[in-house]
Structure formats: structure tokens, C-alpha cells
Design an enzyme around this catalytic site. Sequence first.
Site, PDB file in Angstrom:
ATOM      1  CE  LYS A  26      -3.162   7.615 -28.889  1.00  0.00           C
ATOM      2  NZ  LYS A  26      -4.385   7.756 -29.676  1.00  0.00           N
ATOM      3  NE  ARG A  96      -2.844   7.992 -34.081  1.00  0.00           N
ATOM      4  CZ  ARG A  96      -2.866   7.114 -35.085  1.00  0.00           C
ATOM      5  NH1 ARG A  96      -2.114   6.024 -35.014  1.00  0.00           N
ATOM      6  NH2 ARG A  96      -3.624   7.312 -36.142  1.00  0.00           N
ATOM      7  N   GLY A 105      -6.325  15.869 -28.509  1.00  0.00           N
ATOM      8  CA  GLY A 105      -5.872  16.986 -29.340  1.00  0.00           C
ATOM      9  C   GLY A 105      -4.776  17.827 -28.732  1.00  0.00           C
ATOM     10  CG  MET A 107       0.576  16.238 -25.741  1.00  0.00           C
ATOM     11  SD  MET A 107       1.324  15.139 -24.565  1.00  0.00           S
ATOM     12  CE  MET A 107       0.093  13.858 -24.444  1.00  0.00           C
ATOM     13  NE  ARG A 352     -10.022   9.075 -26.452  1.00  0.00           N
ATOM     14  CZ  ARG A 352      -9.327  10.055 -27.009  1.00  0.00           C
ATOM     15  NH1 ARG A 352      -8.047  10.209 -26.742  1.00  0.00           N
ATOM     16  NH2 ARG A 352      -9.909  10.898 -27.838  1.00  0.00           N
ATOM     17  CG  HIS A 468      -9.885  20.759 -30.840  1.00  0.00           C
ATOM     18  ND1 HIS A 468     -10.143  22.064 -30.479  1.00  0.00           N
ATOM     19  CD2 HIS A 468      -8.954  20.317 -29.971  1.00  0.00           C
ATOM     20  CE1 HIS A 468      -9.394  22.385 -29.450  1.00  0.00           C
ATOM     21  NE2 HIS A 468      -8.656  21.345 -29.126  1.00  0.00           N
ATOM     22  CB  SER A 777     -17.995  25.382  11.744  1.00  0.00           C
ATOM     23  OG  SER A 777     -18.121  25.402  10.340  1.00  0.00           O
ATOM     24  CB  CYS A 844     -18.714  26.558   7.002  1.00  0.00           C
ATOM     25  SG  CYS A 844     -17.727  27.591   8.088  1.00  0.00           S
ATOM     26  CE1 TYR A 864     -21.333  21.843   8.997  1.00  0.00           C
ATOM     27  CE2 TYR A 864     -21.519  20.583  11.027  1.00  0.00           C
ATOM     28  CZ  TYR A 864     -21.311  21.790  10.365  1.00  0.00           C
ATOM     29  OH  TYR A 864     -21.089  22.934  11.084  1.00  0.00           O
TER      30      TYR A 864
END
Length: 884
Positions: A26, A96, A105, A107, A352, A468, A777, A844, A864
Site C-alpha cells: 500500500k 492503515r 481484510g 489487519m 494494487r 470480504h 525416479s 514422482c 521430468y
Amino acid sequence: MTKWVYSFGAGKAEGAAAMKNTLGGKGANLAEMANLGLPVPPGFTVTTEVCTYYYANGRTYPAELQSAVDAALKAVGEMVGRVFGDPAAPLLVSVRSGARASMPGMMDTVLNLGLNDATVAGLERQSGNPRFAWDSYRRFITMYSDVVLDVGHENFEEILDDVKDEKGVTLDTELDADDLKRVVALFKARVESETGRPFPQDPHEQLWGAIGAVFASWMNARAITYRRLHNIPEGWGTAVNVQAMVFGNMGEDSATGVAFTRNPSTGENALYGEFLVNAQGEDVVAGLRTPQSITLAAKKASGSNLPAMEERLPDTFKELTAITERLERHYRDMQDIEFTVERGRLWMLQTRSGKRTAKAALKIAVDMVGEGLISQEDAIRRIDPASLDQLLHPTLDPNAPKKVIANGLPASPGAASGEVVFEAGEAESLAAAGRDVILVRVETSPEDIHGMHAAKGILTARGGMTSHAAVVARGMGRPCVSGAGSLRIDMGRQCFAAPGVSVNKGDLITLDGSTGQVFLGRVPTIDPELSGDFATLMGWADRHRRMKVRANAETPQDARVARGFGAEGIGLCRTEHMFFDAERIIAVREMILAESEAGRKAALAKILPMQRQDFADLFRIMKGLPVTIRLLDPPLHEFLPKTEAEIAEVAKAAKLDARRLAQRIDDLHEFNPMLGHRGCRLGITYPEIYEMQARAIFEAAIEAGKDTGEHVIPEIMIPLVAMRAELEMLKARVAAVAAAVEAEQKVRLDYLIGTMIELPRAALRAGEIAGAAEFFSFGTNDLTQTTYGISRDDSARFLEEYRAKGLIETDPFVSLDTDGVGELVKIAAERGRAARPGLKLGICGEHGGDPGSIRFCGQVGLDYVSCSPFRVPIARLAAAQASL
């Protein structure tokens, strides 16, 4: 000397957007807007470093902070021509929070700070509006008492309701200045009776009380829960933003609102939001009054008869539109903006990057590439891979019968069915017991976050699209219907009434968060279709990633789903999952209970055709793509009956004496089976098991190859190897079976034999083991268990406590422990490839679908990752991000 305070206003600022770590999101964006010359009320930011200092030094402040705050406060007053605490021309401020990661919402905020019995008279004279001045004072007492003095807002709502009832009115706006003076007196009396002290009148005491409360709110229960759910480190801290007040409640030419530069639910490129005339910011998000649309188009779409901002405040609307377009171009992302109009003058209070659904995120990213705002690489980086989960689950079947009982706002898309519950705590406990629940509230508050996370969906009677409930549900990927005004919720009796129907706790309902409809009962669903923006982005991701993505699958259904989601093969087929089929388990148990090799082979002969069919189905679906099949891994006791009734049933089917069977089960009992007679140890003591599986694999590969015309090269994986000698012995057995099948069917087989690296010894001796293995693997589920000495099945009881106490940041079974387990993976990869250049490496475990773990896999050079079918798109995107 450390700089603790950064000022902004009058077209310049000491900070900038790049200083998010110091100023919080902010504060950094307020500074950036000021530097851009946008209309931002002047103010200053107390840095996140003060928050860190505050907690590291027994909740005290740096010695220089007070003088820095006093100087910054004086400068703000000079910019607006007012003085903090001056009864004649009082400067009022908002206080704030502002962490570097957006936490909507979570804090605390205080508005109108600086009002007291003297300055309220000055505000009245300055504004020429007594009602406004006393309305601001009663709002300040409510917020300050709730946030700083721990006197809950319900105390003041009760008093306000009583005064309205006495006067015979329903809206706060129907109270005049004299009514509000009386309300203020009653509020102050309630504070004194609750705290034993009068409401503080010194503005400087008020300011430091509010700053302390914001820092303290960083460690409140809802903020801690939010950080845990969104993996925000506790050490980041929050900044505090102190800003000159501008007032949206000064009359009919004043307003407050929230706007998104694009639709956060759909991604449509159109200004989207809500506003309220003669109101302050908390009125919009609290849902206490019905908000109005910003644009005429949105007003028409919602069927509202309330005037849109575009017609109510046309000049201000044009200015707002121009600023929102400029901010989106500047930040190159969809913006979430808060604004206030004070007597016709527009002020920007926040911008934001806006929270959005996965569907919206994809559309916005793809559209912005098309508009030339961002590159394909930016688009790939921008999408949170985990958010794709929202798109990969069923939606309501449009042809299913439905009974609509209510309509609200489509606050967060998706569909969910479940039992109605009214309390967040109960939602959490029922969900923990495996039940699907829908959380129903008049309106949600930040205290409900644990129940919202546990619920399958959220339904509220009040609140708009930026309430909210809506914001939090969209962030969590939960379907949400908000503002269903026809519902009458009775929290005491735990039921709600909708037109023509009453619904009690425990009854089933279904939500469609995409349409805002609520249905009675459970409505069938259909699988999602992935195309359009999803396909475009995934195509870009596939072009940019190096690692392949396979799926963990052992059923034809799983394999088909995986291919549909773009899997490039099967990285883990767990053959034991196939043994639990009702038709097979009897033969499996016969094999386990046989007391001779001949008896085991007779039982295995029954299983062979079933396994062959299983593997042939997978090979056909994968059409020549790699399929890695893990030979039997779990301890044999897992397949045996547990209860007396089950033992009797098995004994009868196997023509055995029940007592003898019970004795055999007892013989197989192990004190620690996960470290016992399992994996390759089974293959060594009962080689006929692995020989049967190898034969089934090779015969299936030949059969599927003939059917599909594709050359099938199965990858056979020996589990739980600790020593090269184990692998060599079993590899020879498998190769002998291959030779026998080749001779019988007069074909030449291609195949690979490798192993899972899931024991620390195997990782450390990987160079030696690679001499006998054609691929590794990494089975990181077991590797994590054996590295930590923790049972995955039992760890949930205490690992959350470890997280809460800051001992670990994340559960190592959810996201790979890159320092410990990761180092073993790195060692094994390096030593394995040093011994056998080009050794194929994959992962995996469940970590194969975790974006953070996938990033690590990319860094250590794995070829992979393999994950559950529904996580394949997540892994594809995360693999692209790892490459970028």
C-alpha cells in the site's frame, strides 16, 4: 542512520513502487501514485522494518521513531492547511496496515483519527455540516474502540440500533446531528463502562494507540491464518500508512468506492466496481448498504434501479476512468483501486494488483499480450500455477433438474454442494471429518477465514462483489454467492428461510458462484472443458519449458484424464493399487498366504492376465509415450484382512482354516512395516512376484504395440533400493523374463530398468547404483520420511505446531525441503550422471505437482516431473516458470 518514515503528497514522494519490501504494498503504491501526480491525500509510511524491530525488542519502538513521525505529521498538516489536535482547524488522519503481500481484510484500519470533544466542533465549523462531523466522530469511536481498546463493534451496533428503533427509522443516514451527538455520548459511556477509563481525548495518544494496534494485528489470529494459507513469511512484517482524511460522507456530492480496471471474476476488459454516496470506505466492503454500480453497463446487467456513478457523478466518473486506464498501463496489470469523492473532488486512496479468479487471470494475461502491454514470458510468470486448480474441477450440469431457492451476486465462480453450516468453527470441524459443507453467514468477517477455507462454498445474505466474502473466496478458489438478499438467516435456530422454503443446518444445498444461484439439494456436475485462453497460455508454457510433465496413473480413467491435461507419459504406475480390486484381492491374498513357492506361483498365475490387461490399457492410451511401472512396493500385510469377519471370509474363499489364517497374518505382522519387508526386499525373498509382473509388462507391451502401431518401451522401476547389489539381482531376474518372452513370441523387446531413489543411502551411493540403473525416479514422499525420520501419516499432528512456532515454513510433505531432502536429490543427480552421463532423472512423489518443488527440480536438472492427473496443467506452467 536507519530511515523509519517515508512521506508522500503534493505530487512527490520519498518512496516508489519498487520499495514494496520496505514500505509494504500500500505504501509503495501510494508513493508511486504521488510521483505520477495523481490526486493522493498526503501522508507518510512507517516502514516494515519498524514492525520487525517492534517484535524483536519486546514490542517497543526505535528511539528516533517519535520525532520522525512528529515531523512527517507536521508536513502533512502544512500540505492541507490544518494542524493535528488543533480545535479550530483539526487535521484528521486514517491509519492503515500495508504488508508487502496483499492481505485484504486481515489487519486493522482506523479512520477519522484525531477527533475528540474539542476537534469535532472544529470539524463542524470547517465543514458547515454538523451531521457529517458527529457521524465521523461516532465512526471513529467504533473503529478505535474495536481495534485499539478491544471493545467489540457489536457494543456500538446495539446502541445505534436502539437509537434508530426509538426514532422509528431503519438507516443510519436517517439520523440527524442531534441524534448522532446522543449516539456519541452513549458510545463514550459504553467504552468507559467496558474499560474503566474514558475514551482517549489526546490525538497523539490516539495515533500511537492505532500504530501499535496495526503492528499488533500482524500477529492476530486471522492474519496468521491468512499467512499460513498463502505462504507469506511472518518475518516480512507490515508497514503503517498514516494519511490525511478525505471524506466520502460529507453529503450527496461525496462518495466512496472500489474499482477494478477489469472484471476480477471473468477478466472482461471493462471497468468494474461499486460505490456508495455519502459513505466511508468500510460501508462498501461491510455490505451494510446496497452498493451502486460504477458504470451504466454494469447497472443494466445487474438489473439495479439505483443510479450508477456514471450518471450520478458524470464528471468525476470521467476523471476516474482516465486515472484507472493510466494506472493499468503504468503497472501493466489489472488494478484494484479504492477512491473517495469529497464534495465533487476525486482522491485516490489505494492501487494494487487485483485479486482475480484463475479464469480471469488467464483471460487478462492473454488479452494483455494481444494488446502489447506484456510479453508471453510475462504472461507465463504472472499466473500462479496452483490457481489453475480452480479450472480443473467439475461445474454444474446444465441439463440436471434444479430447484432455485435464491439468487445473489456471482461473487466467485465454480460450483459446490454440501451440508449447510452457520458457524466457521463447525465448518472447519465437519470438513476435517471428511464432510462437504457450505458456510452460510449474514456476512463474513475476517474471523471466519478458517471456516471459509474449510468450506466447499460460501453463501452470504449481505455484501457486494467487493465484500470480504467475495474477495477472500476468489483468492481461495471457493465458489461464493454474496448479497442473497431474499434469505432470512436465523443464527439462533440455525436455519434460513428463502421464498417458499426453509433450510436447516445439515440440509444439502448447491451454489453456482458463476451465476449467483442457490439450489436446494445436490446438483450433478460435469467435467471442465479446457480451451481458449487456457489452451493459449499452456501452449506458450509448453514452448518455454525444458522439463517434461508426466502423470501418476494406474487406471485407464486416470490415464485418459492425464492425457487430456497434456501429460507426456506416465511417471509412476503403482501396481499395488491394481491389487485391491474386489475380483483380485482374493487371489492376491492366496498368493501372500501360500506357504510354498508352488502355491504362490499358482495364485500369481490367476493375477497375471489381469495385470497384463492393466498394462496393455495404459500402453494403448499413452500411444508410445513413456510409461514407468513400479513393481510391487508396500508390505504384504496391507493386503490382508483385519477383522474376524474379513478373516472368516478370506479363509472360506481360500479353503483355509480361519485359525491357521489368523496365525499366518500374525506371522507377517511387523512393528514398523514402512521400514520393513517391502519394496525390492519383497522381490528378493519372493522373486516370483516381480517375475509375474515383468512378464505381464512385456506381454502387454507387445500386445499394445500391435494394436496401436506405436513402439512401446516400458520403464520398469525397482522400489526402495538401498544397494547396487539389490538392483543388480532383480534386474537380472527381469532381464531373464524379457529374454523368455522374446523367445516365446519371436520379437525383440526394448525396455529400461531403473530405480526409485527414496532412501538416504541410495542418494549417497547414487554413483554406484547408476552403474546398474538406466533411470532414477526420486520418490520424495519416502525420501522425506526417511530423511526426517517422520511418518507422513502421523506428522499432521505436530507439523502444524512446528509451523505455528516458526520452526518450519511449510510442511515438507507438501513442498520439498530443498535444504535437506533437496540436497540429497542434488547429490544423487550429480553422482548418478557422473557415473552414467545422460542418466534420465525424474520425480514422482506428491512434490511433482507442487510449484515450489518443481522450480527446484528445474534447478537441479531433472528431466521430468510426475504428478496426479489434475495437477498436470499446474506442473506444465510451473515447469515453464522454472525455465524462465
